[in-house]
Design a protein around this motif. Sequence first.
Motif, PDB file in Angstrom:
ATOM      1  N   VAL A 258      -4.573  11.240  14.338  1.00 29.50           N
ATOM      2  CA  VAL A 258      -4.871   9.895  13.825  1.00 29.50           C
ATOM      3  C   VAL A 258      -5.941   9.282  14.733  1.00 29.50           C
ATOM      4  N   GLU A 259      -7.134   9.036  14.160  1.00 25.11           N
ATOM      5  CA  GLU A 259      -8.233   8.587  15.013  1.00 25.11           C
ATOM      6  C   GLU A 259      -7.959   7.213  15.640  1.00 25.11           C
ATOM      7  N   GLY A 260      -8.201   7.127  16.916  1.00 22.74           N
ATOM      8  CA  GLY A 260      -8.053   5.836  17.601  1.00 22.74           C
ATOM      9  C   GLY A 260      -6.616   5.398  17.789  1.00 22.74           C
ATOM     10  N   HIS A 261      -5.647   6.308  17.649  1.00 22.81           N
ATOM     11  CA  HIS A 261      -4.244   5.919  17.814  1.00 22.81           C
ATOM     12  C   HIS A 261      -3.996   5.505  19.274  1.00 22.81           C
ATOM     13  N   PRO A 262      -3.298   4.377  19.495  1.00 25.11           N
ATOM     14  CA  PRO A 262      -3.100   3.924  20.880  1.00 25.11           C
ATOM     15  C   PRO A 262      -2.295   4.898  21.743  1.00 25.11           C
ATOM     16  N   ALA A 263      -1.491   5.771  21.090  1.00 27.46           N
ATOM     17  CA  ALA A 263      -0.667   6.687  21.890  1.00 27.46           C
ATOM     18  C   ALA A 263      -1.365   8.031  22.141  1.00 27.46           C
ATOM     19  N   THR A 264      -2.661   8.127  21.785  1.00 32.55           N
ATOM     20  CA  THR A 264      -3.364   9.412  21.922  1.00 32.55           C
ATOM     21  C   THR A 264      -3.266   9.957  23.345  1.00 32.55           C
ATOM     22  N   ASP A 265      -3.520   9.106  24.345  1.00 38.81           N
ATOM     23  CA  ASP A 265      -3.529   9.574  25.734  1.00 38.81           C
ATOM     24  C   ASP A 265      -2.186  10.155  26.152  1.00 38.81           C
ATOM     25  N   SER A 266      -1.088   9.467  25.768  1.00 40.41           N
ATOM     26  CA  SER A 266       0.248   9.948  26.133  1.00 40.41           C
ATOM     27  C   SER A 266       0.505  11.319  25.528  1.00 40.41           C
ATOM     28  N   HIS A 267       0.053  11.485  24.277  1.00 44.49           N
ATOM     29  CA  HIS A 267       0.334  12.767  23.613  1.00 44.49           C
ATOM     30  C   HIS A 267      -0.597  13.869  24.100  1.00 44.49           C
ATOM     31  N   LEU A 268      -1.806  13.497  24.540  1.00 48.45           N
ATOM     32  CA  LEU A 268      -2.686  14.489  25.166  1.00 48.45           C
ATOM     33  C   LEU A 268      -2.052  14.971  26.467  1.00 48.45           C
ATOM     34  N   PHE A 269      -1.536  13.998  27.243  1.00 49.93           N
ATOM     35  CA  PHE A 269      -0.841  14.295  28.504  1.00 49.93           C
ATOM     36  C   PHE A 269       0.271  15.313  28.239  1.00 49.93           C
ATOM     37  N   SER A 270       1.038  15.061  27.172  1.00 51.28           N
ATOM     38  CA  SER A 270       2.139  15.958  26.822  1.00 51.28           C
ATOM     39  C   SER A 270       1.613  17.355  26.499  1.00 51.28           C
ATOM     40  N   LEU A 271       0.509  17.432  25.745  1.00 58.42           N
ATOM     41  CA  LEU A 271      -0.037  18.751  25.386  1.00 58.42           C
ATOM     42  C   LEU A 271      -0.560  19.501  26.613  1.00 58.42           C
ATOM     43  N   TYR A 272      -1.184  18.774  27.554  1.00 58.87           N
ATOM     44  CA  TYR A 272      -1.670  19.427  28.776  1.00 58.87           C
ATOM     45  C   TYR A 272      -0.524  20.116  29.509  1.00 58.87           C
ATOM     46  N   PHE A 273       0.667  19.496  29.446  1.00 53.59           N
ATOM     47  CA  PHE A 273       1.822  20.093  30.140  1.00 53.59           C
ATOM     48  C   PHE A 273       2.509  21.166  29.295  1.00 53.59           C
ATOM     49  N   LEU A 274       2.397  21.033  27.964  1.00 56.14           N
ATOM     50  CA  LEU A 274       3.145  21.966  27.112  1.00 56.14           C
ATOM     51  C   LEU A 274       2.423  23.278  26.858  1.00 56.14           C
ATOM     52  N   LEU A 275       1.098  23.231  26.684  1.00 60.57           N
ATOM     53  CA  LEU A 275       0.397  24.468  26.305  1.00 60.57           C
ATOM     54  C   LEU A 275       0.562  25.569  27.363  1.00 60.57           C
ATOM     55  N   PRO A 276       0.309  25.285  28.664  1.00 59.55           N
ATOM     56  CA  PRO A 276       0.542  26.354  29.645  1.00 59.55           C
ATOM     57  C   PRO A 276       2.018  26.752  29.719  1.00 59.55           C
ATOM     58  N   PHE A 277       2.921  25.768  29.468  1.00 54.88           N
ATOM     59  CA  PHE A 277       4.351  26.096  29.463  1.00 54.88           C
ATOM     60  C   PHE A 277       4.633  27.136  28.374  1.00 54.88           C
ATOM     61  N   LEU A 278       4.044  26.907  27.186  1.00 54.72           N
ATOM     62  CA  LEU A 278       4.257  27.866  26.095  1.00 54.72           C
ATOM     63  C   LEU A 278       3.636  29.217  26.457  1.00 54.72           C
ATOM     64  N   GLY A 279       2.494  29.186  27.159  1.00 56.67           N
ATOM     65  CA  GLY A 279       1.841  30.438  27.586  1.00 56.67           C
ATOM     66  C   GLY A 279       2.766  31.272  28.468  1.00 56.67           C
ATOM     67  N   VAL A 280       3.287  30.663  29.553  1.00 57.51           N
ATOM     68  CA  VAL A 280       4.149  31.440  30.465  1.00 57.51           C
ATOM     69  C   VAL A 280       5.466  31.829  29.780  1.00 57.51           C
ATOM     70  N   SER A 281       5.957  30.952  28.893  1.00 60.85           N
ATOM     71  CA  SER A 281       7.241  31.241  28.234  1.00 60.85           C
ATOM     72  C   SER A 281       7.112  32.417  27.269  1.00 60.85           C
ATOM     73  N   LEU A 282       5.975  32.495  26.553  1.00 64.57           N
ATOM     74  CA  LEU A 282       5.792  33.617  25.620  1.00 64.57           C
ATOM     75  C   LEU A 282       5.786  34.947  26.375  1.00 64.57           C
ATOM     76  N   ALA A 283       5.157  34.952  27.557  1.00 67.71           N
ATOM     77  CA  ALA A 283       5.125  36.180  28.356  1.00 67.71           C
ATOM     78  C   ALA A 283       6.546  36.568  28.775  1.00 67.71           C
TER      79      ALA A 283
END
Length: 456
Positions: A258-283
């Motif tokens: 959703v463009e310009g959503h006020p919660a974008t930063d919080s959810h980006l923060f969450s993705l920065y922490f989740l993507l590498p987590f999913l990487g190590v977990s898949l291995a």
Amino acid sequence: MTQKITTGWFISLFTIVGACLGLIWTVFIGDGEPLIASLGFSGIAFSASYCLIVWLGDSFKRVGLKGKDISKADRRELPETMGAVCAVVYLMCMIVFLPFAFYEYFVILTSGGGNRDATIEGVETGRLLHRFPHNKLGEYLSAILSLQSMVILGVADDLFDIRWRHKLFLPVIAAIPMLMVYYVDFGVTNIVVPTSLQEYIGTALLDLSWGYYLYMAAIAIFCPNSINILAGINGIEVSQSIIIGSFIAINDLLYISVEGHPATDSHLFSLYFLLPFLGVSLALWWHNWYPSKVFVGDTYCYFAGMTFAVVGILGHFSKTLLLLFVPQIFNFIYSAPQLFRLVPCPRHRLPKFNARSGLMEPSRAPFEKPPKWYIALILGILEKLRLIRVWRNKEGVIMECSNLTLINLWIVTFGPMREDKATMGLMGLQIACSIIGLLIRHKAALLVFPHDNLSI
Ligand code: UD1
Ligand code: MG
């Protein structure tokens, strides 16, 4: 049995690392999106974890970090605490990613912003430094510190088998840095009151004050421990974590799209922490799936749970997080009589392996003396509801009952089955609950609350 990496895997991992380095390089030279770099780091984290788990297995066994695969005929010994390998790779990844996460601010403040001289002067006199999001940096660093503390406590548990009543509270200590930053930076302790209750309470926002901090501490206790007790059959700890992590990531993407959503930063923060987590977990999943070649250890359960608690609390979506933990919540409540010793709790509650049939059967909790009348009454009711199996002596006194875990209940309900079938069935349930959870969050919540915060 020593594991080796096959040539095919080696070539694939090499290709993944090459492609990921390329992604990171394009972000580095082209002022690209940090999320793309995060994806690149996740691929590298996957490859590094995959190799290190294979290479370090024997060393872990040599120092005593090993466990017997209880549900196999030969009860072979496997390396344990492999979650520590994943956690270390993950933490290193998060530290190297740090400059990428804040890259755009360096670009504005120093060179590359198009007006080099002017901005450098601004930095030197401190006039532009206020633009740097120190609060976000604080959140990021506190999250790393909380996760790191949790991993250290997890390794201590794997080494010394800490008692249940003690280890239940370890996550609170690890959560302090993150709660501290929440207090200083965000500090919101209000909750939105459902529309129908607003008239009675007389307000749309209810301030829970310090109660909100208790609630967040409870989330930090619950997430790691709930994963650790929905455990004991090959692959279940990592599979549930990957499913929960993926659904949080899907929820994050919904907001970011959703463009310009006020919660974008919080959810980006969450993705920065989740993507590498999913990487190590898949291995880890690859090596831990039935028949397991390694065990994840308590370290992984704590690390995974704490990652979810961190993103849920600092990303300000802890209630949505709980909607993705429905099987774990059920398992926790269902386990409570054993956790609080109203019903005997054996050291292991995982289902019993029948070597003759090769199938898992419900494991039992034996009563040393007949249960008190009210316990017998509750067990009788649960038996009528088919939520438990009980074994009585000739006089009708309860002697044993099936262990109160969701895994046992699954087997009580659907009959004896192979270990991997049980994991697959339970993970199907986890996916179904997660889909329903997100639908409730974004569709049904509108029936209770004035608006869904996905819209702006
Ligand atoms: C928790 C559970 C316990 C369960 C155990 C399994 C509670 C209160 N405690 O204890 O009932 O038995 O997790 O992880 O619910 N193992 C297997 N196959 C697997 C995974 C583990 O046989 O797929 C065995 C191995 O022997 C391994 C051990 O479980 O060494 C790990 O148990 P641990 O994590 O130390 O148990 P807890 O977390 O204390
Ligand atoms: Mg455990």
